[in-house]
Design a protein around this motif. Structure first.
Motif, PDB file in Angstrom:
ATOM      1  N   HIS A  57    -126.962  19.634  -5.624  1.00  0.00           N
ATOM      2  CA  HIS A  57    -128.418  19.698  -5.784  1.00  0.00           C
ATOM      3  C   HIS A  57    -129.059  20.481  -4.653  1.00  0.00           C
ATOM      4  CE1 HIS A  57    -132.464  18.762  -6.950  1.00  0.00           C
ATOM      5  NE2 HIS A  57    -132.717  18.268  -5.755  1.00  0.00           N
ATOM      6  N   HIS A  59    -132.388  23.751  -4.024  1.00  0.00           N
ATOM      7  CA  HIS A  59    -133.437  24.630  -4.558  1.00  0.00           C
ATOM      8  C   HIS A  59    -133.333  25.910  -3.744  1.00  0.00           C
ATOM      9  CE1 HIS A  59    -135.902  21.161  -6.369  1.00  0.00           C
ATOM     10  NE2 HIS A  59    -135.097  20.536  -5.519  1.00  0.00           N
ATOM     11  N   HIS A 196    -134.941  14.745 -10.978  1.00  0.00           N
ATOM     12  CA  HIS A 196    -135.242  13.930  -9.788  1.00  0.00           C
ATOM     13  C   HIS A 196    -135.623  12.538 -10.301  1.00  0.00           C
ATOM     14  CE1 HIS A 196    -135.858  18.053  -8.304  1.00  0.00           C
ATOM     15  NE2 HIS A 196    -135.585  17.577  -7.109  1.00  0.00           N
ATOM     16  N   HIS A 250    -130.996  11.778  -6.564  1.00  0.00           N
ATOM     17  CA  HIS A 250    -131.525  10.833  -5.573  1.00  0.00           C
ATOM     18  C   HIS A 250    -131.266   9.368  -5.959  1.00  0.00           C
ATOM     19  CE1 HIS A 250    -133.030  14.167  -3.403  1.00  0.00           C
ATOM     20  NE2 HIS A 250    -133.982  14.469  -4.269  1.00  0.00           N
ATOM     21  N   ASP A 305    -130.255  19.018  -1.225  1.00  0.00           N
ATOM     22  CA  ASP A 305    -131.654  19.268  -1.567  1.00  0.00           C
ATOM     23  C   ASP A 305    -132.086  20.540  -0.839  1.00  0.00           C
ATOM     24  OD1 ASP A 305    -134.061  18.974  -2.893  1.00  0.00           O
ATOM     25  OD2 ASP A 305    -134.180  16.841  -2.521  1.00  0.00           O
TER      26      ASP A 305
HETATM   27 ZN    ZN Z   1    -134.707  18.395  -5.203  1.00  0.00          ZN
END
Ligand code: ZN
Length: 448
Positions: A57, A59, A196, A250, A305
């Motif tokens: 995960h 971005h 998420h 998460h 993340d």
């Molecule tokens: Zn994220």
């Protein structure tokens, strides 16, 4: 036929071999042979060969953000990300993605689960060596915003022919930001999904009673719609049962009904939870329940993340963080989660495992310590870093090498020293097929 050897080889599924030779042809492995190190074309000696790491995960399009001090509340942090996105340009997004790719590969990450807010991520990934499952982000609570998000995603899916190193999925952003119908439509596409989920304590009050700080924040953005939400996590999950792959990202605040649903579902190999250890710590959440979920059969994988909540995109640093805090698992179990298990959940079933016929994505990591009994443990307890990174049998990063720059369509920015070699030609790998049920045939339905 190229081949290498090292003192140790970890296959990604729990086996550790000594003095093993690894040979490949084209993009695929053709041999893993313990005890035959001396026959290799290139011998690395006191080093570990292992599958490329999988960051489940991230971005990439936020990779030029820098982490600031921990936020007072989730809304202030989300507000910062929203403000950043509103000022981003095509050029700045491409440069951020390129930075994220360079950093990932240098840290030995060869596959990512990436959330993409725009098509620019695909434009850069198309010419990069990094493998990815790109989850196109869709969000919006009102009917009009949700409809616009779906139509944009459909247009992108229709125009994209994934080739080479990435395949596509969808990311309905979260239970608090995404209209019910979008989840239902996304599940029907049969594409891999990433959501998420149960990330903040405040989410639950919004879902169950439409109260709390999230409501005020959404109202301030003129984004609130009280008809849009599922009333609970488990009611949402019931709509997602047809998803081919589902990553819940998460799960910091799971309710017991959510855990029961996950445990019931976990045996089918299609659902997993992504734990982002240092991002979790950044927000100051209570201890993460990943070990309890794992003990009850829920697959757990790791992610960083984005750089909005993490100092870097170093997946190995996430594993070291977990290990240093008294992880009861063996190092082999931990690395299996970060390679084979994560690749499978990202729908790359031919990656993350060093065996004949699998994709030749691997790392060579020198281990300098004396008296090594368990090289994976040594890797967790020292600061050893990848010396060579291969994707599809091609060397894409060598520590200490000269900058080679970006050979793709990304026209922004300049190449950093030791940057991965972007000049390789992607397109010779068949990305995992998603489904026979074409997402582009779906239209906005009555599931609103
Ligand atoms: Zn994220």
């Amino acid at each position: 036929m190229p081949s290498i050897s090292a003192r140790w080889l970890f296959d990604g599924k729990g086996c550790l071999y000594e003095h093993a030779l690894l040979a490949w042809e084209g993009e695929r492995i053709i041999a893993v042979e313990p005890g035959r190190a001396s026959y290799a074309e290139q011998r690395f000696g006191q080093a570990l060969i292992m599958p490329g790491l999988v960051n489940a995960h991230t971005h990439l399009d936020l990779s030029d953000l820098s982490m600031q001090e921990s936020p007072r509340d989730p809304c202030s942090w989300l507000g910062r990300v929203v403000a950043y996105r509103r000022t981003a340009t095509a050029a700045s997004i491409c440069e951020a993605v390129r930075r994220g790719i360079v950093e990932s590969v240098q840290h030995g990450v060869t596959l990512v689960g990436d959330i993409a807010a725009t098509r620019h991520t695909l434009e850069v990934l198309r010419n990069s060596p990094l493998r990815a499952t790109v989850f196109l982000e869709i969000l919006g609570l009102s009917k009009s915003r949700a409809r616009a998000a779906w139509q944009a995603a459909r247009a992108l899916l229709r125009s994209e022919t994934p080739a080479g190193h990435y395949c596509l999925g969808l990311s309905p952003h979260s239970p608090y930001s995404t209209r019910r119908g979008l989840f239902c439509l996304a599940a029907q596409t049969r594409l891999p999904l990433a959501i998420h989920f149960a990330e903040f304590a405040e989410e639950l009050a919004l879902l169950t009673s439409h109260t709390g700080p999230f409501r005020a924040w959404l109202e301030s953005l003129s984004a609130w719609d009280e008809t849009a939400l599922f009333p609970s996590y488990e009611s949402l999950l019931r709509w997602l049962r047809s998803a081919t792959r589902l990553l819940l990202v998460h799960v910091n605040y799971p309710t017991e009904p959510l855990v029961t649903t996950l445990v019931h579902w976990a045996g089918n190999d299609r659902v997993g939870v992504v734990y982002c250890p240092r991002t979790h710590a950044y927000f100051g959440h209570p201890p993460h329940p990943w070990l309890q979920l794992l003990q009850r059969g829920v697959p757990i994988v790791f992610g960083t993340d984005s750089r909005a909540s993490n100092p870097d995109l170093d997946l190995l640093a996430e594993l070291r963080y977990v290990w240093q805090r008294g992880c009861p698992l063996t190092p082999a179990e931990l690395f299996q989660m970060a390679t084979h298990t994560a690749a499978k959940l990202l729908n790359w079933t031919e990656a993350g495992f060093l065996a004949p016929g699998r994709l030749a994505d691997f790392l060579v990591i020198p281990l300098e310590a004396a008296n090594i009994h368990d090289p994976l443990r040594t890797l967790l307890e020292t600061d050893s870093t990848p010396q060579h990174v291969y994707v599809g049998g091609q060397l894409v990063y060598a520590a200490g090498s000269e900058a080679r720059g970006c050979g793709g369509t990304c026209s922004t920015g300049t190449a950093a020293n030791n940057s991965p070699n972007f000049s390789r030609k992607p397109g010779n790998t068949s990305p995992p097929s998603s489904s026979a049920d074409s997402p582009t045939t779906r239209t906005w339905s009555g599931l609103e």
